[in-house]
Design an enzyme around this catalytic site. Structure first.
Site, PDB file in Angstrom:
ATOM      1  N   GLU A 161     -48.016 -45.878 -81.920  1.00 39.20           N
ATOM      2  CA  GLU A 161     -47.898 -44.398 -82.360  1.00 39.20           C
ATOM      3  C   GLU A 161     -46.640 -44.497 -82.481  1.00 39.20           C
ATOM      4  O   GLU A 161     -45.868 -44.852 -82.577  1.00 39.20           O
ATOM      5  CB  GLU A 161     -48.366 -43.844 -81.143  1.00 39.20           C
ATOM      6  CG  GLU A 161     -49.591 -44.279 -80.135  1.00 39.20           C
ATOM      7  CD  GLU A 161     -51.022 -43.313 -80.935  1.00 39.20           C
ATOM      8  OE1 GLU A 161     -50.554 -43.284 -82.383  1.00 39.20           O
ATOM      9  OE2 GLU A 161     -52.439 -44.100 -80.256  1.00 39.20           O
ATOM     10  N   SER A 162     -46.027 -42.859 -82.660  1.00 39.11           N
ATOM     11  CA  SER A 162     -45.394 -42.269 -82.698  1.00 39.11           C
ATOM     12  C   SER A 162     -44.534 -42.630 -82.100  1.00 39.11           C
ATOM     13  O   SER A 162     -44.180 -42.845 -80.784  1.00 39.11           O
ATOM     14  CB  SER A 162     -45.476 -40.605 -83.459  1.00 39.11           C
ATOM     15  OG  SER A 162     -45.709 -40.359 -83.955  1.00 39.11           O
TER      16      SER A 162
END
Ligand code: F6R
Length: 642
Positions: free
Chosen positions: A167-168
């Site tokens: 994820e980010s």
């Protein structure tokens, strides 16, 4: 190998794109091309008597690819005996036979349909105890290394730019590990898990490092909803906020896109900034409106210098000065605005979006779900009715999966109470109620509703649609519930468009012989109910085309989902005053089952009426910013010529 647009040796287009991209007309063609590359690689490895190591993804994006690989196996004899595969990820915890497990996904869509050896495919194990995960992950990576690394890695991309479940924030050297899922990711998955509460919070994912070590990487992205993140990944800086941007640093990665996913890339969205182009009317309009909005100037205030400084000097040389181009575009835009969506009787219609004649038109509004008509074009709907046209509505699907369980019970119990009160013999109603209660009490997440519950839910939505129609003034005999069969699976996953769906659609069009059809024009949505509903209309229109009445039938597309048409695409804009906005709100309120915490909220916490109002206000504000009249709201349409 797919020929990618960017040639790293010459730097062509490197000004904007920092990674290889290939754009296809649609996801079907793109998936076929990727399948071919994989098939070629498998065959080369077979000839070398080597295993072919594939990295595989799940999600909606690779479904077409797997279908094509299965076809190649079944029809063209492609063997997977030398394929060794490693999947990117799995939810944690997750039982392999659960309806949402990636093991099940891969088996159903690929492994069980080809001749891959069961011992040759690997999917992270969602059943481990937490303590064992770290060791397991190291072994997973070690196994890949032992095979000599991944030859070809398939990726999808999340709305936040995730690859795998990195994820980010994931670092470029991150390892295979247990991760917490982003809210955006969970929301995207929540439909499959019947709500956010049932959606896993964690997953095991291959790390970015292992992905970057693959010899070849192909990232697949389809549909408009991916377009912003694709632009950020390909043209933006390399950043851990957008893990897919790491692929800019891979020496053999390609982003394979359909047109919609590529639509925000500079070379596609503003091609005049990249190369010499032929200035068509559409491109001029797009460029000038984009320029005005970018500079926050009304169209008529744009100067020669504005054109020159923003990469449009050749347009100026061809068709300038700025004043002439501005006037032309301003008039064009002004001509899109009409308070007479069904045409203005006895008026000169040479520059109006609709014909004046016949003054009284037969209108057929298609609504994919029971509330799209009022949400997306409620103001226009009401106007058409008030201006004396014969307005019909075709509700294409029952919308029965989007009703909460307790609503269904409330209505079933109402029927029993009603019968009781009026002394109506109600054994059957009681039995249905009891059956529904018993079922819903033990209903598991993502379990398909029994028939009775589906009917009740469908009836609730039908009643709400009727109520909107009465509110607008449409009589019963002009309300048509089509219940297209493709929708009636009881699950999010729908059947593909079938002959029956097209036939029902054709029959309704033929019965009404409309002068105007309105349809939800979500062209880019590669899955989804709206697209199938639209395909049914397109197919029906194509087949009915030879009929005489179709010569007078114009098709207007409204945007059903949450995005609006681009300002440069709009061909008819129907304005609304503040009172009309409130009226539309009341019409939307008839859909009570869709208010307050709906089943499919998505990532947008606004209620439907708020989304509709924001969107219609934003369109009106754009017209205002461009120097045209300022209305409270506007509904926008594009004409589809068939
Ligand atoms: C799936 C995976 C995810 C998906 C991504 C896009 O194995 O690792 O990164 O590829 O979430 O999902 P779709 O394709 O459903 O839009």
């Amino acid at each position: 190998m797919l020929k990618s647009r960017i040639d790293k040796s010459t730097g062509f287009e490197k000004r904007f794109e920092n990674a290889g991209t290939v754009v296809y007309e649609n996801s079907i063609e793109a998936s076929k091309a990727v399948a071919k590359e994989i098939a070629d690689l498998i065959k080369v490895k077979q000839a070398q008597k080597q295993p072919c190591i594939l990295g595989l993804a799940t999600g909606s994006s690779p479904k077409g690819l797997y279908a094509e690989l299965v076809r190649l196996h079944k029809e063209e004899g492609l063997s997977f005996k030398n394929v060794v595969s490693f999947n990117l990820d799995e939810y944690y915890p997750m039982e392999p036979d659960s309806i949402n497990s990636y093991v099940r996904f891969m088996k159903e869509l690929l492994f069980d349909q080809v001749d891959i050896l069961p011992e040759n495919y690997h999917i992270p194990d969602g059943t481990l105890s937490k303590e064992d995960i770290a060791d397991y992950c190291s072994q997973y990576e070690a196994k890949i290394k032992a095979f000599g690394g991944i030859d070809l890695q398939i990726l999808g991309i999340g709305g936040n730019g995730h690859i795998g479940f990195n994820e980010s924030g994931a670092l470029q050297n991150s390892k295979t590990r247990l991760v917490a899922l982003d809210h955006i990711t969970r929301v995207a998955a929540s439909n499959d898990f019947s709500g956010l509460n049932n959606t896993p919070r964690t997953a095991i994912t291959l790390g970015v490092k292992a992905i970057m070590e693959a010899k070849r990487v192909i990232l697949l992205a389809w549909g408009e909803r991916k377009s912003n993140i694709i632009k950020a990944s390909v043209e933006g800086e390399v950043t851990n906020r957008v893990p897919a941007s790491y692929l800019q640093e891979h020496n053999n990665a390609t982003f394979v896109l359909d047109k919609a996913a590529a639509s925000k890339l500079t070379r596609i969205n503003t091609p005049w900034l990249v190369e010499k182009i032929d200035w068509t009317d559409e491109l001029i309009r797009k460029a000038v409106l984009g320029l005005a909005l970018h500079l926050k100037k009304p169209i008529l205030m744009l100067t020669d210098a504005d054109y020159i400084e923003n990469g449009m000097s050749d347009l100026l040389a061809d068709s300038g000065p700025a004043y002439d181009i501005n006037i032309k575009i301003f008039n064009k835009l002004q001509n899109t605005i009409t308070g007479w969506p069904g045409g203005k009787p006895n008026a000169d219609d040479s520059k109006r979006p609709e014909r004046a004649e016949p003054a009284k038109k037969r209108v057929l509004i298609f609504s994919p779900h029971p509330d799209d008509d009022i949400i997306s074009m409620g103001g226009t709907f009401k106007r058409l009715q008030e201006q004396g046209h014969e307005v019909h509505v075709g509700y294409q699907t029952s919308g029965n999966i989007a009703v909460a369980d307790d609503e269904a019970l409330r209505f079933a119990s109402f029927v029993c109470d009603y019968n009781d009160k009026f002394g109506i013999k109600s054994e059957e109603a009681e039995a249905i109620y009891k059956k529904a209660v018993a079922f819903l009490k033990n209903k598991k997440a993502s379990e398909v509703d029994i028939k009775e519950v589906r009917y009740i839910k469908g009836l609730i939505r039908r009643g709400e649609a009727q109520s909107t129609c009465y509110f607008v003034g449409v009589p019963d005999n002009q309300i048509h519930f089509m219940e297209l069969p493709f929708y009636e699976t009881g699950t999010i996953e729908k059947k593909p468009l079938g002959e029956k769906d097209v036939k029902i659609t054709m029959d309704l069009i033929e019965k009404i012989k409309p002068h105007q059809i309105y349809a939800a024009g979500d062209l880019a949505d590669p899955h989804g109910t709206h697209k199938v509903c639209l395909d049914a209309i397109f197919e029906a229109a194509k087949r009915l085309k030879p009929k005489k009445f179709m010569k007078d039938c114009w098709i207007w597309l409204y945007r059903g989902a949450w995005q609006e048409w681009g300002i440069d695409e709009i061909e008819m804009a129907v304005p609304m005053g503040p009172d009309q906005v409130l009226e539309k709100r009341k019409g939307i309120f008839k859909h009570q089952s869709q208010k307050d915490g709906v089943v499919f909220q998505g990532s947008d916490s606004r209620e439907f009426w708020q989304r509709a109002e924001d969107r219609n206000r934003e369109t009106a504000e754009l017209y205002d910013q461009l120097g045209l009249s300022h209305y409270a709201a506007m509904e926008a349409f594009v004409r589809w010529k068939y």
